[in-house]
Design an enzyme around this catalytic site. Structure first.
Site, short mmCIF file in Angstrom:
data_model
loop_
_atom_site.label_atom_id
_atom_site.label_comp_id
_atom_site.label_asym_id
_atom_site.label_seq_id
_atom_site.Cartn_x
_atom_site.Cartn_y
_atom_site.Cartn_z
N ASP A 1 -15.78 4.32 -5.25
CA ASP A 1 -15.16 3.53 -4.31
C ASP A 1 -13.75 3.09 -4.10
O ASP A 1 -13.23 2.12 -4.33
CB ASP A 1 -16.06 2.17 -4.52
CG ASP A 1 -15.63 1.03 -3.30
OD1 ASP A 1 -15.36 1.47 -2.28
OD2 ASP A 1 -16.01 0.04 -3.72
N HIS B 1 -20.94 2.43 -2.18
CA HIS B 1 -21.60 1.23 -1.30
C HIS B 1 -21.75 1.82 0.18
O HIS B 1 -20.95 2.18 0.74
CB HIS B 1 -21.00 -0.08 -1.54
CG HIS B 1 -19.75 -0.18 -0.90
ND1 HIS B 1 -19.24 -0.64 0.20
CD2 HIS B 1 -18.63 -0.38 -1.73
CE1 HIS B 1 -17.96 -0.71 0.29
NE2 HIS B 1 -17.42 -0.54 -0.81
N HIS C 1 -9.91 -1.80 4.68
CA HIS C 1 -10.42 -2.98 5.63
C HIS C 1 -9.58 -3.21 6.77
O HIS C 1 -9.54 -4.19 7.22
CB HIS C 1 -10.17 -4.09 4.66
CG HIS C 1 -10.87 -4.12 3.45
ND1 HIS C 1 -11.12 -5.07 2.45
CD2 HIS C 1 -12.20 -3.28 2.60
CE1 HIS C 1 -11.89 -4.83 1.57
NE2 HIS C 1 -12.33 -3.60 1.57
N GLU D 1 -22.05 -4.37 -0.70
CA GLU D 1 -20.54 -4.76 -1.75
C GLU D 1 -19.61 -5.71 -1.41
O GLU D 1 -18.93 -6.24 -1.98
CB GLU D 1 -20.11 -3.22 -2.05
CG GLU D 1 -19.23 -3.33 -3.40
CD GLU D 1 -17.56 -3.53 -2.83
OE1 GLU D 1 -16.78 -3.75 -3.78
OE2 GLU D 1 -17.44 -3.49 -1.57
N GLU D 2 -19.21 -5.36 -0.12
CA GLU D 2 -18.06 -6.19 0.71
C GLU D 2 -18.26 -7.65 0.52
O GLU D 2 -17.27 -8.21 0.38
CB GLU D 2 -17.84 -5.52 2.08
CG GLU D 2 -17.43 -4.23 2.01
CD GLU D 2 -16.00 -3.74 1.30
OE1 GLU D 2 -15.58 -4.71 0.80
OE2 GLU D 2 -15.66 -2.73 1.41
N ASP E 1 -13.77 3.59 2.65
CA ASP E 1 -14.40 2.57 2.15
C ASP E 1 -15.61 2.26 2.79
O ASP E 1 -15.61 1.40 3.48
CB ASP E 1 -13.34 1.22 2.09
CG ASP E 1 -13.95 0.14 1.15
OD1 ASP E 1 -14.91 0.37 0.62
OD2 ASP E 1 -13.33 -1.00 1.33
ZN LIG Z 1 -15.35 -0.40 -1.18
#
Ligand SMILES: [Zn+2]
Length: 449
Positions: free
Chosen positions: A345, A271, A415, A317-318, A283
């Protein structure tokens, strides 16, 4: 060893060597992380990333490159969040409180606090089930503090994540059900650090929407200790986030057309969007550049695949999965035949293997190829796997695969503001591209039959 397998192992060795000696994915990740950075859907950076990805795939010489439109949510964090813990001697003795500045960040999708913030006593729980046990009387007007750890004993940290993340995802609405005014959730991290981990959550529409934040594991430990010692803890929280109107965005697709079975598509994707607090290098910057690199390795090696290869960089995606949903919708509408969709991912760490969700014949086929991966120290072939973006293809019967790197360090970065380029290792990243490329070689040459 048949002639087939000999040819396969030579082709695989060539692709692997190319990836490690003449790779382009690290340099691409440098650009995406350092020149563009965090790129949540709807943000200016997300559009920069779209244009960069389109341009890069065209420069790599793919047969076709296109943008696939989708409407996406647009959430913005606003000014930096404030989270202050106020520690009293006891719940009764409120003299000379101690104040601690904690490390928090809003969860994606959260509403803001009222101007000036919220201050309320804290009630600590281990789980959503605890809320029911405590009941409304204990929770109403309070800030619920979810403090269940990720289980350090789980060897695959994604398993630990899966068992802890309900506090973040569903916690806010469940706390609101009993009258809570806000929630703070222990960050999804195996270790202890001062970095709060954001992530998505979902409100239940029929319940009040309350502000929700993640708090660093370091601060969560501190607060937990004070509460267990019987001290009184209140929390002051201020957040400025906002959900704007849905906006038009794009997933980016690049393709190498198959020479013998062009209608059979092998998808490799990740993503393009990433949380706003870091650079999204692991990520999923890693997955983005690896997906492009798989096709580039074929192209640069002069290999024309028998089946069509597609690199898909999904948007959103998130916090919505809109790119993945749209992709599946169009695949169905256009009667496309995907013989496999692989998602990368899980970070840019050392490759371990693959997981495949399909029928047992295909899984057996995958296992029959396992010896060819041994020279690359790839040993794991699990009978289940997939990914969030490719998940919507499942109902069309598409075999879904997860590329699986080592997971031990992933949740150190996930994140957070330290999900940055310097925390991705060049060689490990390249080995990931190479590992997917050699699997894609096998499948493109032989299919599942
Ligand atoms: Zn991800």
């Amino acid at each position: 060893v048949g002639v087939h397998a000999q040819n396969d192992s030579v082709m695989m060795a060539n692709l692997y060597r190319k990836a490690l000696t003449d790779g382009k994915c690290y340099q691409a990740l440098d650009y995406l992380s350092n020149k563009i950075g965090g790129r949540l859907s709807g943000s200016p950076q997300s559009y920069q990333a779209i244009h960069w990805a389109e341009k890069t795939m065209k420069e790599f010489g793919f047969d076709s490159v296109w943008l696939q439109p989708c409407m996406v949510p647009h959430w913005v964090r606003g000014a930096k969040e404030k989270g202050i813990a106020i520690i009293y001697k006891t719940n009764k003795n409120l003299e000379i409180p101690k104040k601690l500045e904690t490390h928090i960040c809003a969860l994606g999708g959260s509403v803001a606090t009222p101007k000036g913030g919220i201050m309320a006593p804290v009630v600590m729980v281990d789980s959503i089930q605890d809320l029911q046990k405590l009941g409304r009387k204990a929770i109403e007007g309070k800030i619920v503090f979810f403090n269940r750890r990720m289980d350090e004993a789980q060897i695959n940290t994604f398993d630990a994540y899966g068992r802890a993340v309900d506090q973040r995802w569903a916690g806010p609405s469940e706390a609101a059900r009993y009258g809570a005014v806000a929630t703070i959730c222990r960050s999804m991290e195996v270790g202890i650090s001062k970095h709060p981990h954001t992530g998505s959550m979902r409100y239940i529409d029929s319940l009040p929407k309350i502000p929700c934040a993640a708090i660093s594991t370091y601060d969560a430990e501190e607060l937990g200790k004070y509460i267990k010692e019987g001290m009184g803890v209140s929390f002051e929280i201020e957040m400025h986030c906002q959900t704007l109107a849905d906006t038009l965005s794009y997933s980016v697709v690049g393709e190498l057309k198959g020479t013998e079975h062009p209608e059979e598509i092998i998808l490799v994707g990740g993503h393009l969007d990433a949380w706003d607090n870091g650079d999204g290098a692991h990520d999923d910057g890693a997955g983005v550049v690896q997906s492009m690199e798989v096709l580039r390795l074929f192209k640069a090696s002069g290999i024309k695949p028998k089946r069509t290869l597609r690199a898909v960089l999904f948007m959103n995606e998130e916090n919505g999965l809109r790119g993945g949903k749209k992709y599946a919708e169009l695949a169905k509408e256009n009667h496309e035949k995907h013989i496999c969709a692989i998602e990368t991912d899980a970070g840019g760490h050392t490759p371990r293997g693959f997981g495949l969700t399909s029928d047992s014949a295909k899984y057996q086929k995958l296992l029959s190829w396992a010896p060819l991966f041994k020279p690359y120290h790839i040993y794991e072939f699990e009978p289940h796997g997939g990914g969030a973006d490719i998940g919507p293809l499942k109902e069309q019967g598409v075999p879904l695969m997860a590329y699986m790197p080592d997971s031990q360090r992933y949740f150190d970065y996930h994140h957070t503001e330290i999900d940055k380029f310097e925390n991705v290792n060049k060689r490990e990243l390249e080995m990931g591209s190479a590992t997917m490329a050699i699997f894609v070689w096998l499948l493109s040459a032989h299919g599942w039959e």
